[in-house]
Scaffold this motif. Structure first.
Motif, mmCIF file in Angstrom:
data_model
loop_
_atom_site.group_PDB
_atom_site.id
_atom_site.type_symbol
_atom_site.label_atom_id
_atom_site.label_comp_id
_atom_site.label_asym_id
_atom_site.label_seq_id
_atom_site.Cartn_x
_atom_site.Cartn_y
_atom_site.Cartn_z
ATOM 1 N N ARG A 111 -52.745 -17.207 103.836
ATOM 2 C CA ARG A 111 -51.359 -16.969 104.219
ATOM 3 C C ARG A 111 -50.481 -18.193 103.957
ATOM 4 O O ARG A 111 -49.282 -18.069 103.769
ATOM 5 C CB ARG A 111 -51.283 -16.595 105.706
ATOM 6 N N GLU A 112 -51.104 -19.381 103.970
ATOM 7 C CA GLU A 112 -50.323 -20.612 103.812
ATOM 8 C C GLU A 112 -50.342 -21.152 102.388
ATOM 9 O O GLU A 112 -49.637 -22.099 102.070
ATOM 10 C CB GLU A 112 -50.864 -21.710 104.750
ATOM 11 N N VAL A 113 -51.203 -20.581 101.553
ATOM 12 C CA VAL A 113 -51.367 -21.096 100.196
ATOM 13 C C VAL A 113 -50.981 -20.015 99.189
ATOM 14 O O VAL A 113 -51.594 -18.960 99.129
ATOM 15 C CB VAL A 113 -52.828 -21.531 99.947
ATOM 16 N N GLY A 114 -49.936 -20.285 98.424
ATOM 17 C CA GLY A 114 -49.529 -19.331 97.399
ATOM 18 C C GLY A 114 -50.188 -19.678 96.080
ATOM 19 O O GLY A 114 -50.570 -20.825 95.855
ATOM 20 N N ALA A 142 -43.939 -13.605 89.659
ATOM 21 C CA ALA A 142 -45.182 -13.986 90.341
ATOM 22 C C ALA A 142 -44.946 -15.181 91.263
ATOM 23 O O ALA A 142 -45.488 -15.240 92.375
ATOM 24 C CB ALA A 142 -46.271 -14.303 89.318
ATOM 25 N N ILE A 143 -44.130 -16.127 90.807
ATOM 26 C CA ILE A 143 -43.816 -17.281 91.657
ATOM 27 C C ILE A 143 -43.043 -16.809 92.890
ATOM 28 O O ILE A 143 -43.354 -17.173 94.027
ATOM 29 C CB ILE A 143 -43.006 -18.344 90.867
ATOM 30 N N ALA A 144 -42.049 -15.935 92.655
ATOM 31 C CA ALA A 144 -41.252 -15.415 93.775
ATOM 32 C C ALA A 144 -42.130 -14.649 94.753
ATOM 33 O O ALA A 144 -41.967 -14.735 95.966
ATOM 34 C CB ALA A 144 -40.130 -14.522 93.249
ATOM 35 N N HIS A 195 -52.327 -15.145 83.909
ATOM 36 C CA HIS A 195 -51.902 -13.827 83.428
ATOM 37 C C HIS A 195 -51.064 -13.081 84.459
ATOM 38 O O HIS A 195 -51.088 -11.852 84.513
ATOM 39 C CB HIS A 195 -53.116 -13.017 82.996
ATOM 40 N N PHE A 196 -50.359 -13.802 85.287
ATOM 41 C CA PHE A 196 -49.376 -13.289 86.264
ATOM 42 C C PHE A 196 -50.002 -12.418 87.344
ATOM 43 O O PHE A 196 -49.711 -12.592 88.514
ATOM 44 C CB PHE A 196 -48.222 -12.515 85.604
#
Lengths: 214, 264
Positions: free
Chosen positions: B99-102, B168-170, B107-108
């Motif tokens: 939950r704390e690590v994105g 993917a970043i968002a 390959h998205f």
């Protein structure tokens, strides 16, 4: 002796079409129910259920449907259990299609790319959420073409029920061929009717595939 | 190599914000794939707000290392502590860390059956239990931030690679992570799309996000990294500030690697 017109042949064959369709529907619904159950077991308990499910699939894929029908219909009678041709045919076709559906649908779930599991894991989704929200919807799309193919197989395989005396299309055509002495007309007509049913299923499948394509 | 406009705020590198404790701490981490020793005695401490770029030849274990941090891969020896939580087989802890690590992937890995908006709101709704309306607003906020709010109702397949990676970043940011992992985020992109993704990452760095980034974009490393790590054969061979790392590499293998990737 009576004379039979071509229309008489067709009319009598068409009267048997509903039975072929009922039997196909029972086989598909029964097969789908059993294979969904087996899939749940296989995914929930991969270790304990994996081998038994694989054995079940191999057993029913690896033996002719005809033998299964004989064994159930005549075998049960020998053991003193009274069965009807409809019951025996429904049971065998359901089990037979469940074996193929289980393997096909299992493959569809595995075919969803690993990256989808990883991405949903990295977002913190639980295993059942990943399965329900990410993997199964994608597997469902993948499963349409092979499932439609299997439905066509099931329809054609219902013809084997004629062997235990169940009067569906094929059995009806045998009776008509015997009565009219025109086997070519009777069997030709029945082949045509099978083709129309199967082709309609394929067309529906193609339509469905287009509709759910991303 | 992409040519990013130098950002005054980041040149040469921001001082690390000195708030409490390490964000990530790896001590003596070892991992094997069968007989193959992928990670050898990895020791690494990442401070809060720190941005680290990891480079090295393929097969050197750099992706494996960052994938161990959110348990996409399991390590067999040593300890990994993320945001004060030690990674064990305890599923609760793993969920807590995730939950704390994105994370962003090469390959998205967007969900192709969901719209862009649904891709973004899925985790906030199901993991954070956020009401849908609130999640939608959050998602639109981050889509605006990565500059593609107008694509919200399209499907991933309708977007370009660069746009997909920004989505993917968002998507990862919607979980409000404290740490972001990037696994070769620009390697699968056409050259003209690399810049837009790197710009998004630079702006994330400017906001003080703790970032671990596996990449060969050395321009990006120079611009935003506090430290650059070179890995080879499962080991951290060299670790230094970008200026020193590029101008004066200490190890022969680092020099060879840099000459190969900077030489063209």
């Amino acid at each position: 002796m009576n004379d039979f017109t071509t229309w008489d042949v067709f009319r009598n064959l068409l009267a048997a079409v509903p039975w072929t369709i009922y039997l196909s529907l029972i086989a598909f619904a029964g097969g789908a129910a059993v294979s969904l159950l087996l899939l749940c077991l296989r995914f929930a308990f991969p270790r304990a259920a994996g081998t038994p499910v694989r054995l079940y699939v191999q057993l029913f894929q690896g033996t002719p449907l005809l033998m299964q029908l004989f064994l159930v219909y005549f075998g049960l009678a020998l053991m003193g259990v009274q069965t009807t041709p409809l019951f025996a045919a429904s049971l065998c076709l359901s089990v037979y299609s469940s074996a193929y559906l289980t393997e096909t649908w299992y493959g569809c779930v595995l075919a969803v790319p690993k990256g989808q599991w990883e991405a949903s894991s990295s977002l913190g989704l639980k295993h059942w959420q990943q399965m329900l929200l990410i993997v199964l919807p994608q597997a469902l799309r993948l499963s349409v073409p092979p499932t439609v193919g299997l439905m066509v197989q099931i329809v054609k395989n219902t013809s084997l029920a004629s062997i235990v005396g169940f009067v569906e299309l094929t059995r009806a055509s045998q009776i008509i061929a015997n009565a009219t002495f025109e086997p070519f007309l009777a069997y030709g007509a029945v082949a045509f009717i099978y083709f129309v049913i199967c082709f309609s299923i394929s067309l529906c499948g193609r339509h469905l595939e287009k509709r759910i394509r991303i | 190599m992409s040519n990013l406009a130098p950002s005054a705020a980041l040149a040469p590198a921001l001082p690390v914000s000195a708030s409490s404790g390490a964000a990530i701490e790896l001590v003596g981490v070892n991992k094997w794939y069968g007989d193959f020793h992928v990670l050898r005695d990895i020791d690494l401490t990442v401070n809060r707000g720190e941005r680290i770029v990891i480079c090295g030849p393929s097969g050197s274990g750099k992706s494996t290392m960052i994938r161990c941090i959110n348990r996409l891969e399991e390590h067999q020896q040593g300890s990994i502590v993320v945001d004060g939580i030690e990674l064990t087989n305890d599923l609760k802890r793993i969920d807590e860390i995730r939950r704390e690590v994105g994370m962003c992937f090469q390959h998205f890995n967007l969900f192709p059956h969901l719209t862009i908006l649904e891709n973004l709101t899925l985790a906030p709704i199901w993991v954070r239990k956020m009401p849908k309306k609130e999640a939608d607003e959050l998602a639109m906020h981050f889509l605006a931030k990565v500059k593609i709010p107008e694509q919200a109702h399209k499907y991933p397949g309708q977007l370009s690679g660069g746009q997909q990676q920004r989505v993917a970043i968002a998507r990862a940011l919607c979980m409000k992570p404290k740490i972001m992992l990037f696994d070769e985020p620009t390697s699968a992109l056409d050259p003209e799309m690399v810049k837009e993704v790197l710009e998004t990452m630079v702006s994330l760095a400017e906001e003080g996000m703790t970032m671990l980034c596996v990449t060969h974009e050395m321009g990006f490393a120079r611009q935003v990294a506090n430290r650059v790590i070179f890995m080879d054969a499962g080991q951290i061979i060299e670790m230094n500030e970008p200026e020193a790392f590029f101008s004066n590499p200490q190890h022969e293998r680092t020099r060879l690697f840099l000459s190969q990737i900077l030489g063209h």
